[in-house]
Scaffold this active site. Structure first.
Site, PDB file in Angstrom:
ATOM      1  N   ASN A  38       0.860  -1.181   0.000  1.00 24.78           N
ATOM      2  CA  ASN A  38       0.000   0.000   0.000  1.00 24.78           C
ATOM      3  C   ASN A  38       0.898   1.234   0.000  1.00 24.78           C
ATOM      4  OD1 ASN A  38      -1.816   2.026   0.520  1.00 24.78           O
ATOM      5  ND2 ASN A  38      -2.302   1.353   2.613  1.00 24.78           N
ATOM      6  N   TRP A  39       0.999   1.862  -1.153  1.00 26.32           N
ATOM      7  CA  TRP A  39       1.929   2.997  -1.276  1.00 26.32           C
ATOM      8  C   TRP A  39       1.402   4.264  -0.621  1.00 26.32           C
ATOM      9  CZ3 TRP A  39       3.884   2.942  -7.103  1.00 26.32           C
ATOM     10  CH2 TRP A  39       4.510   1.704  -7.358  1.00 26.32           C
ATOM     11  N   LYS A  40       0.118   4.295  -0.297  1.00 28.47           N
ATOM     12  CA  LYS A  40      -0.500   5.498   0.294  1.00 28.47           C
ATOM     13  C   LYS A  40      -0.238   6.702  -0.622  1.00 28.47           C
ATOM     14  CE  LYS A  40      -0.148   3.254   4.704  1.00 28.47           C
ATOM     15  NZ  LYS A  40      -0.098   3.344   6.165  1.00 28.47           N
TER      16      LYS A  40
ATOM     17  N   HIS B  96      -9.455   1.135   4.881  1.00 29.35           N
ATOM     18  CA  HIS B  96      -8.180   1.341   5.573  1.00 29.35           C
ATOM     19  C   HIS B  96      -8.409   2.293   6.750  1.00 29.35           C
ATOM     20  CE1 HIS B  96      -4.119   2.628   6.458  1.00 29.35           C
ATOM     21  NE2 HIS B  96      -3.718   1.506   5.873  1.00 29.35           N
TER      22      HIS B  96
ATOM     23  N   GLU C 201      -6.820   4.727   7.803  1.00 27.55           N
ATOM     24  CA  GLU C 201      -6.629   6.154   7.504  1.00 27.55           C
ATOM     25  C   GLU C 201      -7.877   6.746   6.850  1.00 27.55           C
ATOM     26  OE1 GLU C 201      -2.892   5.599   5.464  1.00 27.55           O
ATOM     27  OE2 GLU C 201      -2.026   5.005   7.386  1.00 27.55           O
TER      28      GLU C 201
ATOM     29  N   GLU D 186      -5.455  -4.930  10.471  1.00 32.24           N
ATOM     30  CA  GLU D 186      -4.427  -3.915  10.703  1.00 32.24           C
ATOM     31  C   GLU D 186      -4.717  -3.191  12.013  1.00 32.24           C
ATOM     32  OE1 GLU D 186      -2.399  -2.755   6.773  1.00 32.24           O
ATOM     33  OE2 GLU D 186      -4.121  -1.446   7.030  1.00 32.24           O
TER      34      GLU D 186
ATOM     35  N   GLY E  46       2.367   2.243  10.765  1.00 36.82           N
ATOM     36  CA  GLY E  46       3.327   3.345  10.625  1.00 36.82           C
ATOM     37  C   GLY E  46       4.022   3.733  11.920  1.00 36.82           C
TER      38      GLY E  46
ATOM     39  N   SER F 250       3.389  -2.104  10.392  1.00 34.30           N
ATOM     40  CA  SER F 250       4.837  -2.188  10.635  1.00 34.30           C
ATOM     41  C   SER F 250       5.416  -3.564  10.311  1.00 34.30           C
ATOM     42  CB  SER F 250       5.170  -1.768  12.069  1.00 34.30           C
ATOM     43  OG  SER F 250       4.741  -0.448  12.301  1.00 34.30           O
TER      44      SER F 250
ATOM     45  N   GLY G 181       2.810  -1.160   4.267  1.00 33.27           N
ATOM     46  CA  GLY G 181       2.830   0.273   3.970  1.00 33.27           C
ATOM     47  C   GLY G 181       4.240   0.744   3.689  1.00 33.27           C
ATOM     48  N   GLY G 182       4.877   1.337   4.698  1.00 32.83           N
ATOM     49  CA  GLY G 182       6.204   1.932   4.545  1.00 32.83           C
ATOM     50  C   GLY G 182       7.207   1.059   3.814  1.00 32.83           C
TER      51      GLY G 182
END
Ligand code: PGA
Length: 249
Positions: free
Chosen positions: A9-11, A94, A96, A166, A172, A212, A233-234
Site C-alpha cells: 500500500n503505497w498510500k 483502511h 486512515e 491492521e 506506521g 509495521s 505500507g512503509g
C-alpha cells in the site's frame, strides 16, 4: 488451499515517474520466480493506468473507491473507472480512510458491494485502536466492522474478498503486533467469517496482517497458521524491502 498474498500500500507517496520506476523494480524482481504468494501493489489513482502497462506478474490494486456508481460526485473515482484503468483489487476501509475521512462501516459496506458488483476484488481492512484494545473491546470492534462491512455479500462475492487485519496502533508506528497477537485475531476473524458465511468460506478466505510489517519480522508473522500474508505500507516503498517480505514465504 488459501491464497497467500503480499500487497504493498503505497498510500500518498511517489510521483508518476517514481511510481513507474518502483513498479518496474517490483515486477522485475518477481518475474519468473516460482512462488506461492500473489504480489500486489496499490499505487495512487493517478498512476494506475500507466503502471498497468509495465506489470504482468504483479497485480494492481487501488487504495480506495467511491461508494456510488457514477454521477455528480466531484473528485470521486468509481469502481468501473478503476477496472478500466487496469486495477484488479481495491483496498476498502483502511484505518486512515476511517479516521481522517470519517468512513464508517455503513458507507464501507456500500463500497464493498459496489466493488464486487463491478468485478473488483476488495481488500477489506479492519483493526482496533489502542484504546479499544486496552479497554478489552477489540474483538467487539472487529466483529462489528466485519458484520456491517460484509453485510449483504454472497458466498460467491466473498470468494473474491481478502481481509486485512491492521491494528491501528501498529500502522506506521514501528510497533508490530506480536505473532501471538496476530494469530489470535486472525483466528477470531476466521471464526466470525464462519459464523457469517459458513465453514468453507472461512477456511478459504485470505487474511493478511498489516502494521509495521518489514523484512525482519515478516517470516515470523507469516508462519502463523491463520496469517496468509501481509498488507505492507512503509516497507513497500523500497522494492528490495518489499521483495524480501514477499520472499518470506
Ligand atoms: P505500515 O502500514 O506497514 O507502514 O505500518 C500498513 C498499512 O497501513 O497498510
Amino acid at each position: 488451499m488459501r491464497k497467500k498474498i503480499v500487497a504493498g500500500n503505497w498510500k500518498m507517496n511517489t510521483d508518476l515517474h517514481e511510481g513507474l520506476e518502483l513498479a518496474k523494480a517490483v515486477e522485475e524482481a518477481s518475474q519468473g520466480k516460482k512462488r506461492d504468494a500473489i504480489v500486489i501493489i496499490a499505487p495512487p489513482f493517478t498512476h494506475l493506468a500507466k503502471i498497468s502497462e509495465v506489470i504482468s506478474d504483479v497485480k494492481l490494486s487501488a487504495q480506495n473507491c467511491a461508494s456510488e456508481e457514477s454521477g455528480a460526485f466531484t473528485g470521486e473515482v468509481s469502481p468501473a473507472m478503476l477496472r478500466s484503468s487496469g486495477a484488479e483489487y481495491v483496498i476498502i476501509g483502511h484505518s486512515e480512510r476511517r479516521t481522517y475521512y470519517h468512513e464508517e462501516n455503513v458507507v464501507l459496506n456500500r463500497k464493498m458491494r459496489l466493488a464486487v458488483s463491478n468485478g473488483l476484488k476488495p481488500v477489506f481492512c479492519c483493526g482496533e485502536m489502542l484504546e479499544e484494545r486496552e479497554a478489552g473491546v477489540l474483538f467487539d470492534v472487529i466483529k462489528e466492522q466485519l458484520k456491517v462491512g460484509l453485510d449483504g455479500l454472497s458466498e460467491k462475492d466473498i470468494a473474491n474478498v481478502v481481509i486485512a487485519y491492521e491494528p491501528v496502533w501498529a500502522i506506521g508506528t514501528g510497533v508490530t503486533a506480536s505473532p501471538d497477537q496476530a494469530q489470535e485475531m486472525h483466528r477470531f476473524i476466521r471464526d466470525v467469517l464462519e459464523e457469517l458465511f459458513g465453514h468453507d468460506v472461512a477456511a478459504s478466505t485470505t487474511i493478511l496482517y498489516g502494521g509495521s510489517c518489514k523484512p525482519s519480522n515478516a517470516k515470523e508473522l507469516f508462519s502463523n497458521p491463520d496469517v496468509d500474508g501481509g498488507l505492507i505500507g512503509g516497507a513497500s516503498l523500497k522494492a528490495e524491502d518489499f521483495i524480501q517480505i514477499v520472499n518470506a514465504f
